[in-house]
Design a protein around this motif. Structure first.
Motif, mmCIF file in Angstrom:
data_model
loop_
_atom_site.group_PDB
_atom_site.id
_atom_site.type_symbol
_atom_site.label_atom_id
_atom_site.label_comp_id
_atom_site.label_asym_id
_atom_site.label_seq_id
_atom_site.Cartn_x
_atom_site.Cartn_y
_atom_site.Cartn_z
ATOM 1 N N HIS A 104 0.856 -1.188 0.000
ATOM 2 C CA HIS A 104 0.000 0.000 0.000
ATOM 3 C C HIS A 104 0.886 1.229 0.000
ATOM 4 C CE1 HIS A 104 0.456 0.909 4.339
ATOM 5 N NE2 HIS A 104 0.530 -0.395 4.468
ATOM 6 N N ARG A 105 0.270 2.348 -0.152
ATOM 7 C CA ARG A 105 0.962 3.624 -0.339
ATOM 8 C C ARG A 105 2.087 3.864 0.676
ATOM 9 N NH1 ARG A 105 -2.203 8.885 -1.848
ATOM 10 N NH2 ARG A 105 -0.462 10.309 -2.014
ATOM 11 N N GLU A 113 1.390 -0.949 -5.024
ATOM 12 C CA GLU A 113 -0.017 -1.082 -4.619
ATOM 13 C C GLU A 113 -0.918 -1.140 -5.843
ATOM 14 O OE1 GLU A 113 -3.303 1.196 -1.829
ATOM 15 O OE2 GLU A 113 -1.741 2.406 -2.776
ATOM 16 N N TYR A 116 -0.649 -4.442 -7.577
ATOM 17 C CA TYR A 116 -1.312 -5.489 -6.802
ATOM 18 C C TYR A 116 -2.814 -5.506 -7.077
ATOM 19 C CZ TYR A 116 -2.485 -8.540 -2.903
ATOM 20 O OH TYR A 116 -2.947 -9.591 -2.145
#
Length: 181
Positions: A104-105, A113, A116
């Motif tokens: 994530h970020r 991210e 994904y």
């Protein structure tokens, strides 16, 4: 698309054209991309991650990957130990064991991210040995390139404000002065 994103797209198009001109994308090979979207936008790495920049970069390279039949891999940041996001079938075919993390970020970065969430069936692995790599923003992809990594010089030195470094791998030269290559 605003003017800044138009410039980014032009930078990406120029880079891809230069890479195609030197046969960088080779069918069946793995191309690793590391990227700091913060640095692309002129900020310090990790301080202003951008999903919009990630989407642009992912889309450009995904299109080229499809055209050239290469496998894309995206390196996450140091907060996930630079783990690599790719399609699950690539990880399985290369015998790369999956790890339990969702980039994530703030831990993995926007591009990892984005990949994904936009791969058909994503997997994240801790280590890979990619054939080729594109490092946008000095994210240190070298640990995931097969030996012997060789720098590839192209005219396009930046994407936005981020430096770009390209590498490919070649077989080791062994045997000394009597060997023929």
């Amino acid at each position: 698309m605003n003017e800044e994103f138009a410039r980014l797209r032009n930078d990406l198009d120029a880079l891809v054209s230069q890479l195609e001109a030197v046969d960088f994308f080779r069918a069946g090979e793995d191309v690793l991309i590391g990227c700091s979207t913060s640095e692309v936008m002129g900020h310090r790495i990790g301080e202003n991650s951008s999903e919009e920049v990630a989407a642009l970069i992912f889309d450009v390279f995904s299109e080229k990957a499809g055209q050239h039949n290469v496998n894309l891999m995206f390196q996450g940041c140091e907060h996930i130990n630079r783990a690599i996001t790719m399609e699950r079938h690539v990880a399985e075919n290369r015998l790369y064991p999956a790890v339990s993390v969702v980039p994530h970020r703030s831990a993995g970065g926007s591009l990892s991210e984005y990949a994904y969430h936009h791969f058909d069936s994503p997997a994240v692995t801790e280590h890979v040995a990619a054939d080729r790599g594109i490092d946008i923003g000095q994210t240190l992809i070298g640990m995931h390139i097969k030996p012997v990594a060789v720098p590839l010089r192209v005219e396009q030195k930046t994407i936005g404000q981020a430096n770009v470094t390209i590498a490919y791998s070649r077989p080791k030269l062994i045997g000394g002065p009597r060997a023929h290559y």
